[in-house]
Design a protein around this motif. Structure first.
Motif, PDB file in Angstrom:
ATOM      1  N   VAL A 159       0.834  -1.207   0.000  1.00 46.55           N
ATOM      2  CA  VAL A 159       0.000   0.000   0.000  1.00 46.55           C
ATOM      3  C   VAL A 159       0.865   1.252   0.000  1.00 46.55           C
ATOM      4  CG1 VAL A 159      -1.649   1.342   1.346  1.00 46.55           C
ATOM      5  CG2 VAL A 159      -1.974  -1.119   1.070  1.00 46.55           C
ATOM      6  N   ALA A 160       1.908   1.241   0.795  1.00 43.75           N
ATOM      7  CA  ALA A 160       2.804   2.397   0.852  1.00 43.75           C
ATOM      8  C   ALA A 160       3.484   2.615  -0.494  1.00 43.75           C
ATOM      9  CB  ALA A 160       3.840   2.185   1.959  1.00 43.75           C
ATOM     10  N   GLY A 161       3.872   1.522  -1.124  1.00 43.86           N
ATOM     11  CA  GLY A 161       4.524   1.648  -2.446  1.00 43.86           C
ATOM     12  C   GLY A 161       3.597   2.214  -3.491  1.00 43.86           C
ATOM     13  N   VAL A 162       2.341   1.718  -3.468  1.00 45.72           N
ATOM     14  CA  VAL A 162       1.369   2.228  -4.426  1.00 45.72           C
ATOM     15  C   VAL A 162       1.118   3.720  -4.204  1.00 45.72           C
ATOM     16  CG1 VAL A 162      -1.052   2.115  -5.131  1.00 45.72           C
ATOM     17  CG2 VAL A 162       0.255   0.004  -4.781  1.00 45.72           C
ATOM     18  N   ALA A 163       0.996   4.113  -2.949  1.00 43.36           N
ATOM     19  CA  ALA A 163       0.763   5.522  -2.636  1.00 43.36           C
ATOM     20  C   ALA A 163       1.912   6.386  -3.128  1.00 43.36           C
ATOM     21  CB  ALA A 163       0.567   5.704  -1.126  1.00 43.36           C
ATOM     22  N   LEU A 164       3.142   5.885  -2.956  1.00 42.08           N
ATOM     23  CA  LEU A 164       4.313   6.634  -3.391  1.00 42.08           C
ATOM     24  C   LEU A 164       4.313   6.802  -4.907  1.00 42.08           C
ATOM     25  CD1 LEU A 164       7.030   7.946  -2.783  1.00 42.08           C
ATOM     26  CD2 LEU A 164       8.080   5.673  -2.914  1.00 42.08           C
ATOM     27  N   VAL A 165       3.991   5.713  -5.625  1.00 42.45           N
ATOM     28  CA  VAL A 165       3.982   5.770  -7.097  1.00 42.45           C
ATOM     29  C   VAL A 165       2.908   6.741  -7.588  1.00 42.45           C
ATOM     30  CG1 VAL A 165       3.487   4.452  -9.190  1.00 42.45           C
ATOM     31  CG2 VAL A 165       4.947   3.481  -7.404  1.00 42.45           C
ATOM     32  N   VAL A 166       1.699   6.647  -6.992  1.00 40.31           N
ATOM     33  CA  VAL A 166       0.620   7.548  -7.392  1.00 40.31           C
ATOM     34  C   VAL A 166       0.987   8.997  -7.149  1.00 40.31           C
ATOM     35  CG1 VAL A 166      -1.753   8.248  -6.910  1.00 40.31           C
ATOM     36  CG2 VAL A 166      -1.173   5.825  -7.123  1.00 40.31           C
ATOM     37  N   GLY A 167       1.605   9.251  -5.991  1.00 38.35           N
ATOM     38  CA  GLY A 167       2.016  10.613  -5.667  1.00 38.35           C
ATOM     39  C   GLY A 167       3.016  11.157  -6.656  1.00 38.35           C
ATOM     40  N   LEU A 168       3.995  10.326  -7.010  1.00 33.75           N
ATOM     41  CA  LEU A 168       5.008  10.755  -7.976  1.00 33.75           C
ATOM     42  C   LEU A 168       4.383  11.011  -9.342  1.00 33.75           C
ATOM     43  CD1 LEU A 168       7.965   8.364  -7.043  1.00 33.75           C
ATOM     44  CD2 LEU A 168       7.816  10.841  -6.629  1.00 33.75           C
ATOM     45  N   ALA A 169       3.451  10.142  -9.702  1.00 33.86           N
ATOM     46  CA  ALA A 169       2.799  10.300 -11.005  1.00 33.86           C
ATOM     47  C   ALA A 169       2.016  11.603 -11.057  1.00 33.86           C
ATOM     48  CB  ALA A 169       1.877   9.121 -11.287  1.00 33.86           C
ATOM     49  N   ARG A 170       1.324  11.923  -9.967  1.00 33.86           N
ATOM     50  CA  ARG A 170       0.563  13.170  -9.916  1.00 33.86           C
ATOM     51  C   ARG A 170       1.485  14.372  -9.986  1.00 33.86           C
ATOM     52  NH1 ARG A 170      -3.894  11.753  -5.210  1.00 33.86           N
ATOM     53  NH2 ARG A 170      -5.256  10.452  -6.541  1.00 33.86           N
ATOM     54  N   ASP A 171       2.585  14.297  -9.277  1.00 38.13           N
ATOM     55  CA  ASP A 171       3.552  15.396  -9.314  1.00 38.13           C
ATOM     56  C   ASP A 171       4.081  15.594 -10.729  1.00 38.13           C
ATOM     57  OD1 ASP A 171       3.196  15.851  -6.673  1.00 38.13           O
ATOM     58  OD2 ASP A 171       4.979  14.709  -6.024  1.00 38.13           O
ATOM     59  N   ASP A 172       4.406  14.476 -11.379  1.00 35.82           N
ATOM     60  CA  ASP A 172       4.929  14.563 -12.747  1.00 35.82           C
ATOM     61  C   ASP A 172       3.887  15.154 -13.684  1.00 35.82           C
ATOM     62  OD1 ASP A 172       7.277  13.519 -11.957  1.00 35.82           O
ATOM     63  OD2 ASP A 172       6.885  11.460 -12.648  1.00 35.82           O
ATOM     64  N   GLY A 173       2.629  14.775 -13.483  1.00 33.53           N
ATOM     65  CA  GLY A 173       1.577  15.287 -14.353  1.00 33.53           C
ATOM     66  C   GLY A 173       1.416  16.778 -14.204  1.00 33.53           C
ATOM     67  N   VAL A 174       1.469  17.274 -12.985  1.00 34.50           N
ATOM     68  CA  VAL A 174       1.343  18.709 -12.745  1.00 34.50           C
ATOM     69  C   VAL A 174       2.497  19.449 -13.381  1.00 34.50           C
ATOM     70  CG1 VAL A 174       1.351  20.479 -10.981  1.00 34.50           C
ATOM     71  CG2 VAL A 174      -0.011  18.403 -10.659  1.00 34.50           C
ATOM     72  N   ASP A 175       3.697  18.893 -13.213  1.00 35.04           N
ATOM     73  CA  ASP A 175       4.872  19.554 -13.791  1.00 35.04           C
ATOM     74  C   ASP A 175       4.770  19.579 -15.302  1.00 35.04           C
ATOM     75  OD1 ASP A 175       7.181  18.232 -11.308  1.00 35.04           O
ATOM     76  OD2 ASP A 175       5.865  19.993 -11.292  1.00 35.04           O
ATOM     77  N   ASP A 176       4.342  18.426 -15.897  1.00 36.35           N
ATOM     78  CA  ASP A 176       4.239  18.362 -17.346  1.00 36.35           C
ATOM     79  C   ASP A 176       3.207  19.358 -17.862  1.00 36.35           C
ATOM     80  OD1 ASP A 176       6.124  16.423 -17.376  1.00 36.35           O
ATOM     81  OD2 ASP A 176       4.720  14.733 -17.584  1.00 36.35           O
ATOM     82  N   ALA A 177       2.062  19.430 -17.150  1.00 38.15           N
ATOM     83  CA  ALA A 177       1.026  20.357 -17.577  1.00 38.15           C
ATOM     84  C   ALA A 177       1.520  21.779 -17.522  1.00 38.15           C
ATOM     85  CB  ALA A 177      -0.226  20.187 -16.706  1.00 38.15           C
ATOM     86  N   SER A 178       2.258  22.094 -16.444  1.00 39.95           N
ATOM     87  CA  SER A 178       2.788  23.440 -16.312  1.00 39.95           C
ATOM     88  C   SER A 178       3.753  23.757 -17.434  1.00 39.95           C
ATOM     89  CB  SER A 178       3.489  23.605 -14.952  1.00 39.95           C
ATOM     90  OG  SER A 178       2.560  23.383 -13.916  1.00 39.95           O
ATOM     91  N   GLU A 179       4.604  22.758 -17.746  1.00 40.07           N
ATOM     92  CA  GLU A 179       5.557  22.977 -18.828  1.00 40.07           C
ATOM     93  C   GLU A 179       4.846  23.118 -20.162  1.00 40.07           C
ATOM     94  OE1 GLU A 179       8.227  19.746 -18.674  1.00 40.07           O
ATOM     95  OE2 GLU A 179       9.133  20.327 -16.756  1.00 40.07           O
ATOM     96  N   GLY A 180       3.721  22.362 -20.366  1.00 37.49           N
ATOM     97  CA  GLY A 180       2.993  22.444 -21.624  1.00 37.49           C
ATOM     98  C   GLY A 180       2.328  23.794 -21.819  1.00 37.49           C
ATOM     99  N   LEU A 181       1.979  24.478 -20.732  1.00 38.67           N
ATOM    100  CA  LEU A 181       1.323  25.771 -20.819  1.00 38.67           C
ATOM    101  C   LEU A 181       2.316  26.923 -20.894  1.00 38.67           C
ATOM    102  CD1 LEU A 181      -1.548  25.248 -18.227  1.00 38.67           C
ATOM    103  CD2 LEU A 181      -1.715  25.230 -20.720  1.00 38.67           C
ATOM    104  N   ALA A 182       3.555  26.635 -20.781  1.00 38.68           N
ATOM    105  CA  ALA A 182       4.564  27.692 -20.825  1.00 38.68           C
ATOM    106  C   ALA A 182       4.600  28.313 -22.210  1.00 38.68           C
ATOM    107  CB  ALA A 182       5.926  27.121 -20.457  1.00 38.68           C
ATOM    108  N   VAL A 183       4.683  29.629 -22.293  1.00 39.82           N
ATOM    109  CA  VAL A 183       4.709  30.370 -23.554  1.00 39.82           C
ATOM    110  C   VAL A 183       6.086  30.972 -23.740  1.00 39.82           C
ATOM    111  CG1 VAL A 183       3.731  32.310 -24.818  1.00 39.82           C
ATOM    112  CG2 VAL A 183       2.253  30.878 -23.401  1.00 39.82           C
ATOM    113  N   ASP A 184       6.619  30.740 -24.936  1.00 39.05           N
ATOM    114  CA  ASP A 184       7.918  31.298 -25.281  1.00 39.05           C
ATOM    115  C   ASP A 184       7.695  32.582 -26.067  1.00 39.05           C
ATOM    116  OD1 ASP A 184      10.420  31.935 -26.106  1.00 39.05           O
ATOM    117  OD2 ASP A 184      10.863  30.035 -27.107  1.00 39.05           O
TER     118      ASP A 184
END
Length: 224
Positions: free
Chosen positions: A16-41
């Motif tokens: 359970v702890a491992g699954v929670a850790l993986v889900v948390g990391l995945a969510r963090d990565d998704g937020v970062d990716d979304a933020s990077e995708g919205l970045a305007v040059d």
């Protein structure tokens, strides 16, 4: 037995702890990716805008040159058509077959050339499509004249009348495109571009005469 249960519970906690850790990391990565995708040059945006402006300038130059070329080719055709379709109410005069063939060849070439003009902004497309529609209407005019030329006495007058209406619509349509082209040219600092078409040989080519040959009101402002 109790030891086995404890062992299973411990393993379950670890999973359970491992699954929670993986889900948390995945969510963090998704937020970062979304933020990077919205970045305007800003530099890239400026580059794209500059390219669009350059493309529109190229289209304007091409449409001016093309309109002047088409005008030069169409004026003799329209002058000849006036001999067939006079605007003073006199009887139409049947053209020679070779004249009709020559007009049709000219219009077919101009239609193909106009179709080859690239599309672009809405303002540019008004000019391009207006010129194309006008040339196509003149092609229809010549077709109607050709039908009238070989028609019997009862059908010919109606076909000549239709040809006259098509000719007038073609000139009117070209006039709308010519006004739009003039506006685009003046807005771009290139000065006035007058590429209007005549219904009869005495028409001016600067938009100063009505398409039916009447002189416009002297108070009308033609400084487009």
């Amino acid at each position: 037995m109790r030891a086995r249960v404890l062992l299973l519970l411990t393993a379950l906690v670890v999973v359970v702890a491992g699954v929670a850790l993986v889900v948390g990391l995945a969510r963090d990565d998704g937020v970062d990716d979304a933020s990077e995708g919205l970045a305007v040059d800003p530099a890239r945006v400026a580059e794209l805008e500059a390219a669009e402006v350059a493309h529109d300038a190229e289209n304007l130059t091409a449409s001016i040159e093309h309109a002047q070329h088409v005008q030069a080719e169409l004026v003799p055709v329209l002058d000849a058509l006036h001999g067939v379709l006079p605007v003073d109410g006199t009887t139409p005069v049947a053209p020679a077959a070779e004249d009709v063939a020559a007009w049709r060849a000219t219009l077919d070439t101009l239609t193909s050339e106009t179709q080859s003009l690239p599309s672009g902004s809405s303002e540019h497309n008004i000019v391009r499509n207006g010129m194309l529609t006008s040339v196509e209407l003149l092609g229809d005019t010549v077709d109607a004249v050709d039908l009238a030329r070989v028609a019997d006495a009862s059908s010919a007058p109606g076909l000549y009348a239709l040809a006259g209406d098509l000719r007038t619509r073609a000139v009117d349509t070209w006039g709308l495109a010519a006004v739009q082209l003039d506006l685009r040219a003046t807005a771009a600092g290139q000065g006035h571009v007058h590429v209007f078409l005549p219904v009869h040989p005495d028409d001016a080519l600067d938009g100063g005469l009505g398409t039916h040959g009447e002189q416009d009101d002297p108070g009308t402002d033609h400084d487009h």
